[in-house]
Write an enzyme that holds these catalytic residues in place. Structure first.
Site, PDB file in Angstrom:
ATOM      1  N   GLU A  28      23.816  87.429  97.112  1.00  6.67           N
ATOM      2  CA  GLU A  28      22.379  87.234  96.839  1.00  6.67           C
ATOM      3  C   GLU A  28      21.471  87.823  97.924  1.00  6.67           C
ATOM      4  O   GLU A  28      20.323  88.174  97.648  1.00  6.67           O
ATOM      5  CB  GLU A  28      22.084  85.748  96.684  1.00  6.67           C
ATOM      6  CG  GLU A  28      22.455  85.230  95.322  1.00  6.67           C
ATOM      7  CD  GLU A  28      22.184  83.748  95.215  1.00  6.67           C
ATOM      8  OE1 GLU A  28      21.137  83.389  94.669  1.00  6.67           O
ATOM      9  OE2 GLU A  28      23.014  82.966  95.723  1.00  6.67           O
ATOM     10  N   HIS A  30      21.958  90.701  99.436  1.00 12.43           N
ATOM     11  CA  HIS A  30      21.752  92.100  99.041  1.00 12.43           C
ATOM     12  C   HIS A  30      20.770  92.165  97.867  1.00 12.43           C
ATOM     13  O   HIS A  30      19.901  93.032  97.826  1.00 12.43           O
ATOM     14  CB  HIS A  30      23.073  92.736  98.563  1.00 12.43           C
ATOM     15  CG  HIS A  30      24.104  92.891  99.631  1.00 12.43           C
ATOM     16  ND1 HIS A  30      25.305  92.230  99.598  1.00 12.43           N
ATOM     17  CD2 HIS A  30      24.131  93.654 100.750  1.00 12.43           C
ATOM     18  CE1 HIS A  30      26.038  92.577 100.640  1.00 12.43           C
ATOM     19  NE2 HIS A  30      25.346  93.426 101.371  1.00 12.43           N
ATOM     20  N   GLY A 140      18.230  94.255 106.015  1.00 10.14           N
ATOM     21  CA  GLY A 140      18.040  92.816 106.179  1.00 10.14           C
ATOM     22  C   GLY A 140      17.841  92.425 107.642  1.00 10.14           C
ATOM     23  O   GLY A 140      18.404  93.048 108.548  1.00 10.14           O
ATOM     24  N   LYS A 142      18.968  89.782 108.941  1.00 11.55           N
ATOM     25  CA  LYS A 142      20.121  89.063 109.501  1.00 11.55           C
ATOM     26  C   LYS A 142      20.785  89.911 110.586  1.00 11.55           C
ATOM     27  O   LYS A 142      21.169  89.406 111.622  1.00 11.55           O
ATOM     28  CB  LYS A 142      21.151  88.712 108.432  1.00 11.55           C
ATOM     29  CG  LYS A 142      22.280  87.885 109.039  1.00 11.55           C
ATOM     30  CD  LYS A 142      23.251  87.416 108.028  1.00 11.55           C
ATOM     31  CE  LYS A 142      24.189  88.479 107.589  1.00 11.55           C
ATOM     32  NZ  LYS A 142      25.127  88.953 108.652  1.00 11.55           N
TER      33      LYS A 142
END
Ligand code: PAF
Length: 272
Positions: A28, A30, A140, A142
């Site tokens: 999710e 991605h 992202g 992260k």
């Protein structure tokens, strides 16, 4: 209709592309990056290429989840325009591609624990940019240090690509979504959520006025109370990844830790 391609042709180069590079094992997180890509109203191109060069450990490379059939289904359902599945020889032809050495931020934190990792990341991202020639690309938050170094590379090489940042996607307990989570048992997933809780604790302590050193120390103790093997928990100035000083406005806490021998990374922004 989604097109699955293995090489970049003139048709693609004639379009303005929003590029979302991945190493597969689509989750999710991605999909949320793809949603951001779709908001640009450009054609979306998602690559799946497991880049051996960014793994400093052969077992880590071999064990990386590989779910190509399911990935393609997810991406088709999501309605991406192109799924790019290059062969290794297309990305790294025998005549060679330039290796991109990261700036000095590449040798701390993840770079210190995983020598050569960021050189591998920048080399493949630069190669993919060169092939796809996107006008926009989504990464992202992260992988905060990776994102910092990619933006730095875009600036250094004056690449005409707008980098769009996607927020960290978390499960209901706070665990940051990662392809590596697929290796965690349900119990380990629950335990791994303590990583984020510890980051939140450090942020709260800093906002209450406690020193950076003491707050981080407390976070390190908290993480280590669980069955989590900490690699690092550090605080940096978001602007330059240096240790923060009195002029710092935005800080970032960054951590890497092993749960059930799976390496997980996470980070949290702190606004002062
Ligand atoms: O973040 C990743 O999945 C990878 O590092 C990337 C950017 C696709 C390069 O291989």
């Amino acid at each position: 209709m989604t097109k699955v391609i293995t090489t970049i042709n003139e048709d693609i180069l004639s379009k303005n592309i929003c590029f979302i590079p991945t190493m597969g094992a689509i989750h999710e997180g991605h999909l949320s990056l793809i949603d951001i890509g779709k908001e640009t109203n450009l054609k979306t191109l998602v690559s799946i290429f497991l880049n051996r060069k960014q793994f400093n450990n052969d077992d880590d490379f071999k064990n990386y989840p590989n779910e190509l059939e399911q990935d393609i289904q997810f991406l088709e359902r999501k309605g991406v325009d192109y799924i790019f599945l290059p062969q290794e020889s297309y990305i790294y032809p025998s005549e060679g591609v330039p290796s991109i050495v990261p700036s000095k931020v590449g040798s701390i934190l993840e770079g210190a624990s995983r020598p050569g990792h960021f050189e591998g990341v920048l080399t493949v991202v630069n190669r993919l940019f060169d092939l796809v020639k996107p006008s926009h690309a989504v990464f992202g938050k992260k992988d905060a240090q990776q994102l910092f170094l990619i933006k730095d590379m875009v600036n250094r090489f004056d690449l005409n690509i707008e980098i769009i940042e996607g927020e960290i996607f978390r499960d209901k307990n706070g665990l940051a979504l990662s392809s590596r989570n697929k290796h965690l048992s349900p119990d380990a997933k629950l335990n791994a959520a303590n990583i984020f809780k510890s980051l939140q604790n450090v942020a709260n302590e800093i906002n209450l006025g406690k020193s950076f050193e003491e707050s981080v120390e407390q976070g390190i103790n908290l993480i280590s109370q669980n069955e989590i093997n900490l690699d690092y928990l550090e605080i940096v100035d978001e602007e330059n990844f240096n240790y923060p000083n009195k002029y710092s406005k935005k800080l970032k806490l960054l951590t890497a830790a092993y749960v059930e021998n799976v390496r997980l990374i996470d980070n949290l922004d702190i606004k002062l």
